[in-house]
Design a protein around this motif. Structure first.
Motif, short mmCIF file in Angstrom:
data_model
loop_
_atom_site.label_atom_id
_atom_site.label_comp_id
_atom_site.label_asym_id
_atom_site.label_seq_id
_atom_site.Cartn_x
_atom_site.Cartn_y
_atom_site.Cartn_z
N ILE A 184 -2.93 -1.02 -10.22
CA ILE A 184 -1.97 -2.12 -10.28
C ILE A 184 -2.74 -3.43 -10.42
N PHE A 185 -2.58 -4.06 -11.57
CA PHE A 185 -3.27 -5.31 -11.86
C PHE A 185 -2.32 -6.46 -11.55
N VAL A 186 -2.75 -7.34 -10.64
CA VAL A 186 -1.88 -8.42 -10.17
C VAL A 186 -2.57 -9.76 -10.41
N GLN A 187 -1.86 -10.69 -11.03
CA GLN A 187 -2.45 -11.99 -11.34
C GLN A 187 -2.73 -12.76 -10.04
N GLU A 188 -3.85 -13.47 -10.01
CA GLU A 188 -4.37 -14.06 -8.78
C GLU A 188 -3.39 -14.93 -7.99
N PRO A 189 -2.57 -15.79 -8.62
CA PRO A 189 -1.69 -16.63 -7.80
C PRO A 189 -0.76 -15.84 -6.87
N ILE A 190 -0.44 -14.57 -7.20
CA ILE A 190 0.48 -13.81 -6.36
C ILE A 190 -0.18 -12.56 -5.76
N ARG A 191 -1.48 -12.37 -5.99
CA ARG A 191 -2.12 -11.12 -5.56
C ARG A 191 -2.07 -10.92 -4.05
N GLU A 192 -2.42 -11.94 -3.28
CA GLU A 192 -2.45 -11.76 -1.82
C GLU A 192 -1.07 -11.43 -1.27
N ALA A 193 -0.05 -12.16 -1.72
CA ALA A 193 1.31 -11.91 -1.23
C ALA A 193 1.80 -10.53 -1.67
N PHE A 194 1.49 -10.17 -2.91
CA PHE A 194 1.88 -8.86 -3.41
C PHE A 194 1.21 -7.75 -2.58
N THR A 195 -0.08 -7.90 -2.32
CA THR A 195 -0.81 -6.89 -1.56
C THR A 195 -0.21 -6.74 -0.16
N ARG A 196 0.09 -7.83 0.48
CA ARG A 196 0.67 -7.77 1.82
C ARG A 196 2.03 -7.07 1.81
N LYS A 197 2.87 -7.40 0.86
CA LYS A 197 4.21 -6.81 0.81
C LYS A 197 4.15 -5.32 0.45
N LEU A 198 3.26 -4.95 -0.49
CA LEU A 198 3.16 -3.54 -0.85
C LEU A 198 2.60 -2.73 0.32
N ALA A 199 1.63 -3.28 1.03
CA ALA A 199 1.09 -2.58 2.20
C ALA A 199 2.17 -2.40 3.26
N GLU A 200 2.99 -3.41 3.49
CA GLU A 200 4.08 -3.29 4.46
C GLU A 200 5.06 -2.20 4.06
N LYS A 201 5.39 -2.16 2.78
CA LYS A 201 6.31 -1.12 2.31
C LYS A 201 5.69 0.26 2.45
N ALA A 202 4.42 0.39 2.11
CA ALA A 202 3.74 1.69 2.22
C ALA A 202 3.74 2.18 3.65
N GLU A 203 3.52 1.28 4.61
CA GLU A 203 3.49 1.67 6.02
C GLU A 203 4.85 2.16 6.50
N GLN A 204 5.92 1.73 5.84
CA GLN A 204 7.26 2.09 6.26
C GLN A 204 7.78 3.39 5.63
N LEU A 205 7.02 3.97 4.68
CA LEU A 205 7.50 5.17 3.98
C LEU A 205 7.25 6.40 4.85
N PRO A 206 8.30 7.08 5.31
CA PRO A 206 8.11 8.24 6.18
C PRO A 206 7.55 9.44 5.41
N VAL A 207 6.67 10.17 6.09
CA VAL A 207 6.01 11.34 5.51
C VAL A 207 6.38 12.57 6.33
N GLY A 208 6.73 13.67 5.66
CA GLY A 208 7.07 14.88 6.38
C GLY A 208 7.59 15.95 5.46
N ASN A 209 8.08 17.03 6.04
CA ASN A 209 8.62 18.15 5.27
C ASN A 209 9.98 17.76 4.70
N PRO A 210 10.10 17.66 3.39
CA PRO A 210 11.37 17.20 2.80
C PRO A 210 12.55 18.12 3.11
N ALA A 211 12.29 19.40 3.35
CA ALA A 211 13.37 20.34 3.64
C ALA A 211 13.90 20.18 5.06
#
Length: 491
Positions: free
Chosen positions: A298-325
């Motif tokens: 994911i290539f992110v232009q510098e003016p928004i890179r830090e904010a984008f990285t923070r928001k994507l990391a927050e979203k990733a931390e919230q994604l539950p992992v487990g047995n889908p069934a």
């Protein structure tokens, strides 16, 4: 069509320890236990083909091909529509089985069945298309350029989207008058093979037209070298694709390769940040990133890179992992331990080279967290290699030209995308991206049943399957001339 409980579409009494040739027969190569990734428990047991099984199937497919090609186009089209209806009538059962066998979430299983149905309807239309042209010719002679079946098509399909990626080749190959020998991945032999066999069996496909033989490298190499096979269609890793291309080329077979690719998602500085993060997370983490189109860089232009990285990391931390069934989760298990160890190695080596883990990075068994790496640069494994797991890498850039240069720094890319409200600006980048599939204002994971699907370089050597590419792939040109009487030649 209504099937009894003992004869339901996915009753493993049909395929247990068996292969398919129109009937169910024992395997010369033994049996293979299929394990459900989410539980580690046995899910099924299927026949495991060896070279002898493949040789027999290819010879039988060659014998059946002429009669199948001679069947009327309308009759073939009706058969595909019946098969589609059978999948539709068993939609819920099939969706759950695909999810369990692949380790995917239930909506992913539903998507596979839905797309397989669409592909069958596409094949029904394909069977009735005109395939040829009338050429200019001297008076008294009719000259035709027509498309004719290749003969026997060997298909080798992968584990990640097994129903879609098998059906995408099987249905159009059959629609064009070929017979098919399918080798699904032995980790997903039902979703990638026997589910298709059952639908066609119930639809009335003649014996010998479709063979399904799960197997390992021995079976795949036998398929690539068998004298009865005129074409190989392979979907899978670049490493195995090189071997398939080598064998097929050596034996002068038509070869179609759909491989992987280090895909690029470019976020320009005028993009809506929340929308861009939403697109990035979906493209990166859907089905644990085990998708050939996954947004791995994911290539992110510098003016928004830090904010984008923070928001994507927050979203990733919230994604539950487990047995889908067993519950509502966003990410299920990886397909096997080998893939898990490869992902761990790529992360560790990249961190050692200077990358930073912004989110994730841990696992419990085959259940790996959604992982975001930042500070990724060319020369790091995370930049240079396709991870094929729930890992995405953020790379900053300053100018549009730099984004283009970085995104094209690969040996082959299947998919790419650019997000910006300025379509003209995005198009100036898109027009120079060296990728087979390119999207403006969307993420990288996109596929319809009617689009050509393929890419240059190590992503597939420029071949494509699907939609308008299918006739080119599964038929060949033949020149035919017709005269009322033979001419008199001077000697």
């Amino acid at each position: 069509m209504s099937l009894s409980a003992s004869d339901k579409l996915l009753s493993d009494l049909r395929w247990r320890d068996r292969l398919f040739n129109g009937n169910w027969l024992p395997s010369q190569g033994g049996v293979c236990e299929v394990v459900e990734p989410g539980t580690g428990e046995p899910l099924s047991s299927v026949g495991f083909a060896n070279a002898t099984d493949v040789t027999t199937a290819c010879a039988d497919a060659a014998k059946a091909q002429a009669e199948w090609a001679g069947l009327g186009a309308r009759e073939r089209a009706d058969l595909f529509r019946r098969a589609a209806n059978i999948l539709q009538q068993n939609f819920d059962e099939l969706s759950v089985y695909v999810a369990r066998e692949t380790g995917g979430i239930i909506p992913k299983g539903q998507h596979e069945v839905r797309e397989a149905i669409a592909i069958l309807h596409h094949a029904a239309a394909l069977a009735q298309q005109s395939c040829g042209e009338i050429l200019q010719s001297p008076p008294g002679r009719l000259s035709l350029a027509r498309r004719v079946p290749r003969g026997v098509v060997g298909i080798i399909s992968p584990f990640n989207f097994p129903l879609v990626l098998s059906m995408r080749a099987v249905a159009p190959a059959l629609a064009c008058g070929n017979t098919v020998v399918l080798k699904p991945d032995p980790q997903t032999p039902v979703s990638g093979g026997f589910m298709i066999a059952r639908a066609f069996e119930e639809a009335g496909l003649p014996e010998g037209v479709l063979h399904v033989l799960p197997g390992a490298a021995e079976a795949g190499e036998a398929l690539c070298t068998d004298r009865h096979v005129q074409m190989i269609q392979f979907t899978g890793s670049t490493a195995v694709g090189r071997r398939v291309g080598e064998l097929a080329g050596k034996h002068l077979k038509k070869v179609s390769l759909e491989l992987g690719g280090n895909n690029a998602l470019i976020i320009l500085d005028d993009a809506d940040l929340d929308v861009a993060v939403n697109n990035a997370a979906w493209g990166a983490f859907l089905h644990q990133g085990q998708i050939c189109m996954a947004a791995s860089r994911i290539f992110v232009q510098e003016p928004i890179r830090e904010a984008f990285t923070r928001k994507l990391a927050e979203k990733a931390e919230q994604l539950p992992v487990g047995n889908p069934a067993a519950g509502q989760v966003a990410l299920g298990p990886l397909i096997n331990e080998k893939q898990l160890q490869r992902i761990k190695s790529i992360i560790a080596d990249s961190v050692a080279a200077g990358a930073r883990i912004e989110a994730g990075g841990e696992h419990e068994g085959l259940f790996h967290q959604a992982t975001v790496l930042s500070g990724v640069k060319p020369g790091m494994r995370a930049f240079d290699e396709e991870c094929f797991g729930p890992v995405t890498n953020i790379i900053g850039f300053n100018t549009d030209e730099e984004a283009l240069q970085l995104a094209n720094q690969h040996e082959g890319s299947l998919a790419a995308a650019v997000i910006s409200p300025s379509v003209g600006r995005a198009m100036r980048i898109v027009d120079q991206l060296k990728s087979g599939l390119v999207h403006v204002n969307d993420q990288t994971v996109n596929d319809d049943a009617n689009n050509p699907f393929g890419a240059p370089g190590v992503a597939g050597a420029g071949s494509s399957v699907g939609g308008p590419a299918d006739i080119d792939e599964y038929t060949r040109w033949q020149w035919l001339t017709i005269k009322d009487t033979p001419p008199q030649y001077p000697f």
